[in-house]
Structures are given as structure tokens and as C-alpha cells.
Design a protein around this motif. Structure first.
Motif, short mmCIF file in Angstrom:
data_model
loop_
_atom_site.label_atom_id
_atom_site.label_comp_id
_atom_site.label_asym_id
_atom_site.label_seq_id
_atom_site.Cartn_x
_atom_site.Cartn_y
_atom_site.Cartn_z
N UNK A 241 0.84 -1.21 0.00
CA UNK A 241 0.00 0.00 0.00
C UNK A 241 0.87 1.25 0.00
N UNK A 242 1.94 1.20 0.76
CA UNK A 242 2.86 2.34 0.82
C UNK A 242 3.48 2.59 -0.55
N UNK A 243 3.90 1.50 -1.20
CA UNK A 243 4.49 1.63 -2.54
C UNK A 243 3.47 2.25 -3.49
N UNK A 244 2.24 1.75 -3.42
CA UNK A 244 1.20 2.25 -4.33
C UNK A 244 0.91 3.72 -4.05
N UNK A 245 0.92 4.08 -2.78
CA UNK A 245 0.69 5.47 -2.42
C UNK A 245 1.70 6.38 -3.11
N UNK A 246 2.98 5.98 -3.05
CA UNK A 246 4.02 6.78 -3.66
C UNK A 246 3.90 6.78 -5.18
N UNK A 247 3.44 5.66 -5.72
CA UNK A 247 3.37 5.58 -7.18
C UNK A 247 2.22 6.39 -7.76
N UNK A 248 1.21 6.69 -6.94
CA UNK A 248 0.09 7.46 -7.47
C UNK A 248 0.43 8.94 -7.55
N UNK A 249 1.45 9.38 -6.80
CA UNK A 249 1.83 10.80 -6.84
C UNK A 249 2.82 11.00 -7.97
N UNK A 250 2.57 11.99 -8.87
CA UNK A 250 3.53 12.21 -9.95
C UNK A 250 4.91 12.54 -9.37
N UNK A 251 5.92 11.81 -9.84
CA UNK A 251 7.26 11.91 -9.27
C UNK A 251 7.79 13.34 -9.20
N UNK A 252 7.73 13.99 -10.39
CA UNK A 252 8.40 15.28 -10.46
C UNK A 252 7.72 16.31 -9.58
N UNK A 253 6.38 16.25 -9.54
CA UNK A 253 5.63 17.18 -8.70
C UNK A 253 6.06 17.01 -7.24
N UNK A 254 6.22 15.76 -6.83
CA UNK A 254 6.62 15.50 -5.45
C UNK A 254 8.02 16.06 -5.17
N UNK A 255 8.92 15.88 -6.13
CA UNK A 255 10.28 16.42 -5.96
C UNK A 255 10.22 17.94 -5.82
N UNK A 256 9.45 18.59 -6.70
CA UNK A 256 9.34 20.05 -6.66
C UNK A 256 8.81 20.51 -5.30
N UNK A 257 7.76 19.81 -4.83
CA UNK A 257 7.16 20.18 -3.55
C UNK A 257 8.18 20.03 -2.42
N UNK A 258 8.88 18.88 -2.43
CA UNK A 258 9.84 18.63 -1.33
C UNK A 258 10.96 19.66 -1.35
N UNK A 259 11.49 19.96 -2.55
CA UNK A 259 12.60 20.91 -2.63
C UNK A 259 12.11 22.32 -2.30
N UNK A 260 10.85 22.61 -2.66
CA UNK A 260 10.31 23.93 -2.35
C UNK A 260 10.15 24.14 -0.85
N UNK A 261 9.85 23.07 -0.13
CA UNK A 261 9.64 23.19 1.31
C UNK A 261 10.97 23.43 2.02
N UNK A 262 11.99 22.61 1.67
CA UNK A 262 13.28 22.77 2.32
C UNK A 262 14.20 23.61 1.43
N UNK A 263 15.39 23.93 1.91
CA UNK A 263 16.36 24.67 1.10
C UNK A 263 16.85 23.80 -0.05
N UNK A 264 16.91 24.33 -1.27
CA UNK A 264 17.47 23.51 -2.35
C UNK A 264 18.99 23.43 -2.24
N UNK A 265 19.50 22.38 -1.66
CA UNK A 265 20.94 22.13 -1.66
C UNK A 265 21.16 20.78 -2.34
#
Lengths: 331, 301
Positions: free
Chosen positions: B135-159
Motif C-alpha cells: 500500500x505504501x508503494x502504491x501510495x508513492x506511485x500514485x503521486x507524480x514523481x516530479x511534482x513531489x520532488x518540486x514540492x519537497x525541494x520547495x519546502x526545504x532549502x534547495x541544496x
């Protein structure tokens, strides 16, 4: 006979959600003794074997009886106790040496790891022991072969490696689940001879699982006949060919490819019917296929009755007499 | 067993052939594939350039060293031309290789570690653990990868570290699925049962018995993962969400975007670098997949 046997299986039953493929099976294996479990596919002989190490396939459970090994009941052991038992006190030799060895590990490592695991030996010492063991099982050129991968060996050599792994920690009992079924006849004899020699030298008990009556008659001390998860007969191996009483055992013997097994028409005798569904019958599982069955056979499982020294039969109508009559039974 | 076994002569003949590790055979098959060799050569050169960047292109790659918009091949000082601020594109590509390769490799390692851990646990133990992890794997797979990366990097400092982690976190689910499937299939094999019958514990079984057999498909996936991690980092930098202190190919392409019609080379030069490296990685990945394919090497796994 006064000493407790090495292994005592008593009233063992194994259940799956939809079936009970082993019911009330009991037998013993003494120290240095070879006992054979005989039966056709689906008779539950492999399940009995895996019960001894509590390695039943998913969904299977031991629902009754006891498996006493050196006095401890394996059915009540914890997982930690089992880890100590497996490989060290009871070892297993599998049917298919081609698949029972790890394809990406050298055979030397596979043997050595058992020793490292159980005895905490150093890598170097374990390797030396592995070479000794490979020599003991008569693998040619063991000091070079120790670095071979399983695919570089022949079937018989792989089975020798399996046996080397099994005896690595000098177990008291070796369970050999059809150890020669996947091998050529000539190699079969060598492997069985090897097992027998090791049994004598290391005074191990051997539980030999087979459907080959010829093998069983030659190598076992006692024979336990299973059918649809029930024990039908137990007798000394030397009495197998002329003293078997149960109609099923006789049918099996008559169906073995030997000159005397040929019927009047020159064809090999067969037991009519099939084993499917027999494990659900309340009475004798063999009765639907039995020429001698009476109505009462279907009511309840007949008790095992002693009919001779070390010879018990679960059949009230079991005939006496030699194998010649067995052909008639099989018809 | 007094007589020597009749299989002995055959055995001696067999030993004459040199013992071959299954992995060695796969490597030999890999070397036999032309695209894979070409890919390996390209990657080797790029890695070498990245490691030797301070010597190949000394100085700060972000320094303004020439007139803006010098075309490639015009000036010897800036062989690949310069961008809108007069920065050397050659130095940018050379130093950008570091960022791309480091992030690509590190993110893949993160993805492999998480994916293997989750997949192995799910596949080996099965049952409830499997249910929850799938279920955890499926949860991650339903979220578009790149959008998730953008969100995560936007929240923290981009280093470089956060970008690596973000890319690693979105790239583990396919690995987990793959490893889980391999563990399930291998867990039912006889040699695993044999190891259990020999008294081996769970950890030993997972690490020593099953994992080495499950690795081939994971390895070929890994090289494609590096490629997609590089692409993801480039896309992130292109959008201006990369590490601002880091020269990266994606950032260079993004910087050239405004002058695309007048000076297309500013975007094309780093873009070409991305294409070449990603293609090379894909060739290697394909070569690995074929090399490990039992039908090709004639080995039955």
C-alpha cells in the motif's frame, strides 16, 4: 528396545485450510537406523518430513500429535530452538540438487556457511572442513572443486554436495526426501551407498522418503507405508517383498516393474482408481480402490494391529501369504 | 563405494574449463554488446572529466570571462562559446558534470537502499507486512514523481543534499516492486528452503541466499535510474529550483532559455551533454539487462 528412540512421531496430523493431508501418523527412527516412508505422490510423505523441522508450506499447520526428537517435542519448540535444531541435529537432503543449491554461491561457501553458522568456526577453518566434507562424500578433487559453482557439477555431484552440507554438523538424523529421484539409476545406487556408509560411520538415523520400493527394500531397515496421509502398514524391509499384508502395499509391489508383476496378459499390473480425495474419507482411504474392501471399511479407519515382529497393519481383511496373491489383489 | 565413481573422468574434464562466476559471465556478455561498450566509454570519459574538472577547466565556472553570446568555435578562450553573462560554457559543462553525476548516483543509491529494504521485507515476510508495504508503494506511485520532488525541494532549502534525497525518495517504489517480486519468487525456491532446513536465520537468508540472486534485474534498473535522476535534477534546475551555488546542466539550459532565438547554443551545449550522458546510461542499462537475461547467456537461474 528399552531405550527411547531418536525420533518418535506420534499421532501426527497436518492440516491446511481446506484439507487434512496427514492424519494420525506415527513411527520411530532409532539411532543409526534407516526408516523408509513410502507412498505415491500426494500420500503426505513429504509433509511428514517437513513437519519434523517445522518447515511446512504456507498455510500448513501441525494440528495434532507430537514429534519427539531426543526427548523434546519439536511441535512445541520456539523458533530459536528450531534454528538450533535445523541443520545441526536434524539435516535434510532434498530431491532436486539442481535447485536446492544456491546458483550464485560456490559449493565450498555453501558447505562452509553451515559450519560457520552453527559452530561459529572461522572462515578459514570452515573452508578446510568443507574440503574435508567434500572429500568424505567422494567428490573428486575436492580442494579444487570447493570453488566451483553448482552449475559446473553433474547431478550426482550436486547431490553429494547436498549430502556434505547435511552432514556438516554431524546431525543425529538425516531426512532424505527422495534423494535419488532426479538422478540416473547408476548414480542413484552410488548416492544411496554414500548415505548408507555415512549413516554407519556417523551413526546417524536416516529417514528415507521414497516411492521406489526397490530402493526402500534394499537400503531401509523398516518401511512405513503411507496412503492419503494415513499409515497403512509398517514392517521390516526384508519382509517387504514376501511378507507385506496390506492390500495397498501388495498392490504397490505388484505394480513395480518386475517379471513377477506382469499379469496374464503380459502387461504391468496397476492399482485401479486414483488417490484424489481419499484424505476426506472417514474410513480406510484405500477402500474405494481395494478389491477386498467390505462395507465396514468405510465406517472408520481400521486400527493398526500387530501381525508379526515389528509388523503392523491397518486392515482387518489383510490376507496372508506370499506376493503371488498380491497380483490377484491388484487386478 | 570402493570403486572410483564412473563420473570422475568427466568431472576432471569439466574442471579444466575455468570456473566462471555467473556475474563474470554476465560481464563478458555485456562487453560483447556494442551499444553498452560505447555507453561505458562515454560514461568513463564523463566521469574522468568530472573528477578532473578543476584541471580541465580551472577557475570558477560561474565567473564572467568573455563577452556575452560568443558562438562556439569562434574564440579559443571559450571553445564552446559563452552565455548571456559571458560565462564559459565549456567550464560550465565540465563542472556541471560533477553535479549531474553526483546527484544521479547518490539519488540512485538512496532509491536502491530504500527500495531494496522495503521490497525485501515485503517479499520475504509476506502476510501483513507485505500488505502494508505494498500500500505504501502504491501510495508513492500514485503521486507524480516530479511534482513531489518540486514540492519537497520547495519546502526545504534547495541544496545538493536535499535535491538528492528528494529524487531518491521518489525513485524507490519501482525498485521495491522489483525486489519484492524477486524475493517472492526466490523465496519459494528449493535452495532457500534448504538453507532454512540448515538452520539459517531470516537475516542470513535475506542477505546471503536471496539478495545475491535478486540483484541482476536491480542492477540493470539502477543504470536507468541514474539517467532519470539526472534528468530530474536537470528539470529541477531548469525551473530555477536547483542549488543556486551549483553549476548544473539543467540550470545552464534554463539560463539560455531567454536568448533561445538569438543564441540557441547557450541551451544546446549543456542540453547535448544531458542527452549524451542519459543515452549512454540507457545503453548500459539495456546491455546489462540483456547480459543478465538467462535466455541469452544460456544459464538457467
Amino acid at each position: 528396545m528399552t531405550r527411547a528412540p531418536l525420533l518418535l512421531v506420534d499421532g501426527l496430523s497436518v492440516a491446511f485450510p481446506t484439507a487434512t493431508p496427514v492424519r494420525d501418523v506415527g513411527f520411530t527412527v532409532g539411532e543409526g537406523e534407516t526408516v523408509a516412508l513410502v507412498g505415491e505422490s500426494g500420500s503426505g510423505k513429504s509433509l511428514v518430513a517437513s513437519s519434523l523441522l517445522r518447515l511446512l508450506p504456507a498455510g500448513g499447520r501441525i494440528v495434532g500429535g507430537a514429534v519427539r526428537f531426543e526427548g523434546t517435542d519439536v511441535t512445541r519448540s520456539t523458533e530459536a530452538e528450531l534454528t538450533h535444531l535445523r541443520g545441526r541435529r536434524i539435516a535434510m537432503v532434498f530431491q532436486e540438487p539442481a535447485t536446492a543449491l544456491d546458483p550464485v554461491m560456490t559449493i565450498g561457501r555453501q558447505v562452509a556457511e553451515v559450519i560457520e553458522w552453527h559452530e561459529g568456526a572461522s572462515r578459514r577453518a570452515a573452508r578446510a572442513r568443507a574440503i574435508e566434507l567434500l572429500d568424505l562424500v567422494r567428490l573428486p578433487d575436492p580442494s579444487r572443486r570447493v570453488d566451483s559453482y553448482p552449475h559446473e557439477l553433474s547431478g550426482g555431484q550436486r547431490q553429494r554436495v547436498m549430502i556434505a552440507m547435511a552432514i556438516a554438523c554431524r546431525p543425529k538424523l538425516v531426512v532424505a526426501d527422495e534423494p535419488t529421484t532426479a538422478l540416473d539409476v547408476t548414480i542413484q545406487a552410488q548416492v544411496l551407498e554414500l548415505l548408507d556408509r555415512l549413516r554407519r560411520e556417523l551413526s546417524m538415523g536416516v529417514l528415507l522418503i521414497s516411492h521406489d520400493l526397490g530402493v526402500v527394500g534394499q537400503w531401509a531397515d523398516r518401511v512405513v507405508v503411507l496412503y492419503a496421509g494415513r499409515k497403512l502398514e509398517e514392517l521390516p524391509a526384508e519382509r517387504l517383498f514376501d511378507g507385506a499384508r496390506h492390500p495397498y502395499t501388495r498392490g504397490l509391489l505388484a505394480a513395480s516393474p518386475r517379471p513377477s508383476a506382469l499379469g496374464a496378459d503380459g502387461l504391468l499390473t496397476e492399482i485401479p482408481g486414483q488417490i484424489d480425495g481419499a484424505d476426506r474419507l472417514p474410513g480406510c482411504p484405500f477402500s474405494p480402490r481395494c478389491a477386498l474392501a467390505r462395507p465396514s471399511c468405510d465406517d472408520r479407519m481400521p486400527d493398526l494391529v500387530a501381525v508379526g515382529p515389528e509388523h503392523t497393519v491397518a486392515c482387518p481383511v489383510a490376507p496372508r501369504g506370499g506376493i503371488a496373491d498380491a497380483v490377484a489383489v491388484g487386478r | 563405494m570402493t570403486a572410483p565413481s564412473p563420473s570422475a573422468p568427466a568431472a576432471v574434464a569439466e574442471t579444466a574449463a575455468r570456473p566462471s562466476r555467473p556475474t563474470m559471465r554476465a560481464l563478458r556478455a555485456l562487453v560483447g554488446s556494442r551499444p553498452a561498450v560505447a555507453g561505458l566509454v562515454v560514461l568513463g570519459l564523463v566521469a574522468l572529466v568530472a573528477i578532473l574538472a578543476p584541471f580541465v577547466a580551472p577557475g570558477d565556472p560561474l565567473a564572467m570571462v568573455a563577452r556575452p553570446f560568443v558562438r562556439p568555435g569562434v574564440s579559443g578562450a571559450v571553445p564552446l562559446g559563452s552565455d548571456a553573462l559571458g560565462r564559459d560554457l565549456f567550464a560550465g559543462v565540465v563542472h556541471g558534470a560533477r553535479a549531474s553525476l553526483v546527484i544521479g548516483l547518490a539519488a540512485t543509491v538512496v532509491g536502491l537502499l530504500v527500495g531494496t529494504l522495503v521490497g525485501a521485507t515485503a517479499g520475504y515476510f509476506g502476510g501483513r507486512a507485505d500488505l502494508v508495504l505494498v500500500r505504501l508503494i502504491e501510495l508513492f506511485q500514485t503521486i507524480p514523481n516530479f511534482v513531489l520532488v518540486v514540492v519537497m525541494v520547495a519546502i526545504v532549502q534547495p541544496t545538493i543534499v536535499t535535491i538528492t534525497l528528494a529524487i531518491g525518495i521518489v525513485s524507490w517504489p519501482p525498485v521495491a516492486r522489483l525486489v519484492r517480486a524477486e524475493f517472492r519468487a526466490l523465496g519459494a525456491r528449493d535452495f532457500v528452503l534448504a538453507a532454512r532446513a540448515a538452520g539459517c536465520g531470516d537475516l542470513h537468508m535475506m542477505l546471503r541466499e536471496i539478495l545475491p540472486n535478486a540483484l541482476p534485474p536491480v542492477i540493470s534498473t539502477a543504470s536507468v535510474m541514474v539517467a532519470s535522476a539526472i534528468l530530474m535534477e536537470s528539470a529541477l534546475s531548469f525551473l530555477g529550483m536547483g542549488d543556486p551555488n551549483l553549476v548544473s546542466w539543467g540550470a545552464m539550459v534554463g539560463a539560455g532559455r531567454d536568448s533561445l532565438r538569438s543564441a540557441w547554443h547557450v541551451s544546446a551545449v549543456p542540453g547535448l551533454a544531458i542527452v549524451v550522458v542519459v543515452l549512454a546510461l540507457n545503453f548500459v542499462g539495456e546491455g546489462l539487462e540483456e547480459a543478465f537475461d538467462p535466455r541469452r547467456t544460456g544459464e538457467r537461474r
